[in-house]
Design a protein around this motif. Structure first.
Motif, PDB file in Angstrom:
ATOM      1  N   GLY A  51       0.809  -1.217   0.000  1.00 29.94           N
ATOM      2  CA  GLY A  51       0.000   0.000   0.000  1.00 29.94           C
ATOM      3  C   GLY A  51       0.841   1.265   0.000  1.00 29.94           C
ATOM      4  N   LYS A  52       2.166   1.111   0.221  1.00 32.96           N
ATOM      5  CA  LYS A  52       3.048   2.282   0.167  1.00 32.96           C
ATOM      6  C   LYS A  52       3.676   2.360  -1.226  1.00 32.96           C
ATOM      7  N   SER A  53       4.111   3.571  -1.586  1.00 32.49           N
ATOM      8  CA  SER A  53       4.676   3.754  -2.922  1.00 32.49           C
ATOM      9  C   SER A  53       6.041   3.073  -3.035  1.00 32.49           C
ATOM     10  N   ASP A  54       6.502   2.893  -4.264  1.00 30.29           N
ATOM     11  CA  ASP A  54       7.839   2.327  -4.481  1.00 30.29           C
ATOM     12  C   ASP A  54       8.939   3.182  -3.859  1.00 30.29           C
ATOM     13  N   PRO A  55       8.917   4.515  -4.061  1.00 27.77           N
ATOM     14  CA  PRO A  55       9.973   5.316  -3.421  1.00 27.77           C
ATOM     15  C   PRO A  55       9.960   5.171  -1.896  1.00 27.77           C
ATOM     16  N   TRP A  56       8.792   5.137  -1.307  1.00 24.97           N
ATOM     17  CA  TRP A  56       8.699   4.987   0.150  1.00 24.97           C
ATOM     18  C   TRP A  56       9.361   3.680   0.576  1.00 24.97           C
ATOM     19  N   ASN A  57       9.040   2.606  -0.141  1.00 28.60           N
ATOM     20  CA  ASN A  57       9.616   1.308   0.218  1.00 28.60           C
ATOM     21  C   ASN A  57      11.117   1.239  -0.056  1.00 28.60           C
ATOM     22  N   GLN A  58      11.555   1.897  -1.114  1.00 29.59           N
ATOM     23  CA  GLN A  58      12.994   1.961  -1.380  1.00 29.59           C
ATOM     24  C   GLN A  58      13.668   2.756  -0.256  1.00 29.59           C
ATOM     25  N   GLY A  59      13.013   3.847   0.175  1.00 28.82           N
ATOM     26  CA  GLY A  59      13.544   4.642   1.282  1.00 28.82           C
ATOM     27  C   GLY A  59      13.627   3.818   2.555  1.00 28.82           C
ATOM     28  N   ARG A  60      12.633   3.016   2.793  1.00 24.01           N
ATOM     29  CA  ARG A  60      12.630   2.151   3.980  1.00 24.01           C
ATOM     30  C   ARG A  60      13.800   1.172   3.933  1.00 24.01           C
ATOM     31  N   TRP A  61      13.993   0.586   2.759  1.00 25.90           N
ATOM     32  CA  TRP A  61      15.108  -0.361   2.606  1.00 25.90           C
ATOM     33  C   TRP A  61      16.441   0.324   2.932  1.00 25.90           C
ATOM     34  N   LEU A  62      16.599   1.561   2.444  1.00 24.05           N
ATOM     35  CA  LEU A  62      17.850   2.284   2.675  1.00 24.05           C
ATOM     36  C   LEU A  62      17.986   2.717   4.136  1.00 24.05           C
ATOM     37  N   VAL A  63      16.958   3.408   4.653  1.00 26.14           N
ATOM     38  CA  VAL A  63      17.037   4.034   5.977  1.00 26.14           C
ATOM     39  C   VAL A  63      17.141   2.986   7.090  1.00 26.14           C
ATOM     40  N   ALA A  68      14.035   9.107  -2.093  1.00 28.24           N
ATOM     41  CA  ALA A  68      13.371   7.970  -1.445  1.00 28.24           C
ATOM     42  C   ALA A  68      13.609   8.013   0.062  1.00 28.24           C
ATOM     43  N   ILE A  69      14.831   8.305   0.462  1.00 26.64           N
ATOM     44  CA  ILE A  69      15.150   8.422   1.891  1.00 26.64           C
ATOM     45  C   ILE A  69      14.264   9.497   2.532  1.00 26.64           C
ATOM     46  N   ALA A  70      14.177  10.647   1.859  1.00 26.25           N
ATOM     47  CA  ALA A  70      13.398  11.764   2.395  1.00 26.25           C
ATOM     48  C   ALA A  70      11.910  11.415   2.443  1.00 26.25           C
ATOM     49  N   THR A  71      11.433  10.725   1.409  1.00 25.08           N
ATOM     50  CA  THR A  71      10.024  10.329   1.352  1.00 25.08           C
ATOM     51  C   THR A  71       9.684   9.432   2.535  1.00 25.08           C
ATOM     52  N   TYR A  72      10.547   8.465   2.782  1.00 22.01           N
ATOM     53  CA  TYR A  72      10.281   7.526   3.877  1.00 22.01           C
ATOM     54  C   TYR A  72      10.370   8.228   5.230  1.00 22.01           C
ATOM     55  N   LEU A  73      11.404   9.046   5.416  1.00 21.59           N
ATOM     56  CA  LEU A  73      11.580   9.678   6.726  1.00 21.59           C
ATOM     57  C   LEU A  73      10.433  10.628   7.049  1.00 21.59           C
ATOM     58  N   LEU A  74       9.979  11.367   6.051  1.00 18.91           N
ATOM     59  CA  LEU A  74       8.871  12.292   6.291  1.00 18.91           C
ATOM     60  C   LEU A  74       7.535  11.577   6.206  1.00 18.91           C
ATOM     61  N   ASP A  75       7.602  10.279   5.868  1.00 20.00           N
ATOM     62  CA  ASP A  75       6.411   9.456   5.722  1.00 20.00           C
ATOM     63  C   ASP A  75       5.396  10.083   4.786  1.00 20.00           C
ATOM     64  N   GLU A  76       5.905  10.503   3.644  1.00 22.03           N
ATOM     65  CA  GLU A  76       5.015  11.046   2.628  1.00 22.03           C
ATOM     66  C   GLU A  76       4.797   9.978   1.576  1.00 22.03           C
ATOM     67  N   ASP A  77       3.784  10.173   0.759  1.00 24.73           N
ATOM     68  CA  ASP A  77       3.638   9.245  -0.349  1.00 24.73           C
ATOM     69  C   ASP A  77       4.496   9.735  -1.489  1.00 24.73           C
ATOM     70  N   GLY A  78       5.005   8.766  -2.197  1.00 25.13           N
ATOM     71  CA  GLY A  78       6.018   9.001  -3.134  1.00 25.13           C
ATOM     72  C   GLY A  78       5.907   9.808  -4.328  1.00 25.13           C
TER      73      GLY A  78
END
Lengths: 295, 190
Positions: free
Chosen positions: A181-193, A285-295
């Motif tokens: 349910g999360k965007s690809d950038p968000w999930n890529q950010g999660r993998w990195l962060v 992607a890192i920023a998207t995940y940290l700010l918990d925004e959609d991608g």
């Protein structure tokens, strides 16, 4: 009499327990990795993972990956080892399986535990392909035959077997798996962060044993190596300090904060030797995940 | 009611002190904080242009680069005498322990901002801005694994060499030098 027997029994038991802990094998021997590595991708991961930042002594102009600047912590002073392919001073005689075990599990070729100053806990979910790529990249680095100095860790922390208890109590698994349910950038950010870029190593506070307090994830930490302090990077804290996704992505590229000042402390090194080498897409992607925004 | 006013006043005061973090410093410490703050303003002015958020203005970039240059090099070194009082200063003692390296970074900032003034007319590099395209680090994203694995960084390029590069690439070298000096030699307020 009785008391004495009890005491010596207890002492005997404790000694036995100690012997058991010392002999207790940690980690597991991974299946052999027979993939072909891509050294370019491995170099990218080595930037993202901070391997190059930590294992190179930049201040002294040391050769790449030949051993890092000392890390002063409250448990002692650690010297990130020489990771070049020197047979005498580095990893020249290692197999890729030993490398995988060191990086993903924090266990040395002779079965000893590494100190968590080496943030191996964040690398646990690297795939065999990631490891093969890293291994291929390390082969390209010129060998340096000078070993890094030994750690200066006073008793009792110099007893590496104690780390086995630490591992059993505190070793958290990285939460890098994608969330539906999360965007690809968000999930890529999660993998990195959560994984390889190990932001939590410095931004999550640690308990008295030096383990991260996961309930206070990303709320900032003090007592970082060299008396450094880090601020909170929770979505709320970042928003409160006026960070937007673009600002954050740009700061990870340039080191410049929204007010025109630049990062200092460990963060300066993270950017200079790490995130400034990533792609724009990964920084966003890192920023998207940290700010918990959609991608 | 009253509580609210007091709170508001306290917040305003807090904001005011963060805005001028060097409040309370005097003498040469205050002087160098003002110099640093002038550089921060120059960086802040150039940043949106380098990010492609506002129209690029070569004259403004040249002027801002010269502002930083005027505070860098020898001018900066002279503001950090070993024997002066360090009250209210955020400089770490390590600065005076390895003063040569500190001085090298101050000189490097001067060289790089001179280069930036020369490169201002080149405008921005890649279509993405930033680290794409042809900047100094670009080879690290291309075929050259050795640079990506920690080899030559291009930090010590001459002003003349920098003059041929896109302005945003030189600008990033400048900001990395600010950060490279803040990492070992400056602590954070609070």
């Amino acid at each position: 009499m009785r008391v004495l027997t009890l005491v010596s029994a207890a002492a005997g038991l404790a000694a036995l327990g100690l012997v058991a802990v010392i002999a207790w094998p940690v980690g597991s021997v991974p299946a052999p990795i027979e993939l072909t590595g891509d050294s370019q991708r491995g170099a990218y991961l080595a930037r993202a993972g901070g391997c190059i930042a930590c294992h190179t002594n930049w201040d002294e102009g040391g050769p790449p990956l030949a051993g890092g600047a000392p890390l002063e912590t409250r448990f002692g002073t650690f010297h990130p080892p020489n990771l070049t392919m020197s047979a005498s001073a580095g990893m020249g005689n290692w197999t890729i399986t030993q490398f995988a075990r060191a990086v993903r599990q924090g266990v040395s070729p002779d079965g000893a535990s590494y100190y968590p100053t080496f943030p191996y806990a964040f690398y646990a979910n690297l795939t065999d392909q990631d490891i093969a790529d890293l291994w291929a990249a390390f082969q390209t680095v010129p060998a340096v035959d000078t070993p890094a100095p030994d750690n200066e860790v006073p008793f009792p922390f110099d007893q590496r077997w104690g780390l086995k208890l630490w591992r059993a109590a505190f070793l958290p698994a990285p939460r890098t798996e994608p969330v539906e349910g999360k965007s690809d950038p968000w999930n890529q950010g999660r993998w990195l962060v959560e994984g390889v870029t190990h932001c939590g190593a410095c931004h999550t506070p640690r308990n008295i044993a030096g383990a991260r307090v996961m309930a206070q994830k990303f709320t900032g930490a003090d007592a970082l190596p060299g008396q450094d302090k880090s601020p909170a990077i929770t979505p709320d804290a970042l928003a409160e300090n006026g960070w937007t996704r673009d600002d954050l992505a740009y700061a990870l590229q340039s080191g410049i904060m929204p007010n025109g000042d630049t990062f200092g402390g460990g963060m300066g090194e993270v950017v200079r030797h790490g995130t400034s080498f990533l792609t724009d897409a990964d920084r966003r992607a890192i920023a998207t995940y940290l700010l918990d925004e959609d991608g | 009611m009253k509580i609210h006013t007091i709170l508001a006043a306290a917040t305003a005061a807090a904001i005011a002190t963060t805005a001028i973090a060097h409040e309370g410093a005097t003498g040469i410490v205050l002087e160098r904080m003002k110099a640093m703050s002038a550089m921060r303003e120059a960086v802040k002015e150039m940043t949106p242009m380098m990010r492609g958020q506002v129209q690029y203005d070569a004259d403004a970039v040249r002027a801002a680069a010269q502002t930083i240059e005027s505070h860098a090099g020898q001018a900066m070194i002279e503001l950090f005498p070993e024997d002066a009082s360090r009250e209210k200063s955020y400089a770490k003692d390590a600065l005076w322990q390895d003063f040569d390296r500190f001085a090298d970074l101050a000189m490097q900032l001067e060289t790089q901002t001179r280069g930036l003034a020369l490169a201002a007319a080149n405008g921005l590099g890649g279509d993405q801005g930033g680290s794409g395209g042809m900047m100094g680090t670009s080879s690290m994203m291309g075929q050259d694994t050795s640079a990506m694995m920690g080899g030559a960084s291009g930090d010590t390029l001459s002003a003349e060499a920098l003059a041929d590069m896109p302005a945003d690439a030189v600008f990033e070298k400048v900001s990395q030098t600010c950060s490279a000096c803040h990492t070992p030699y400056r602590t954070k307020p609070e």
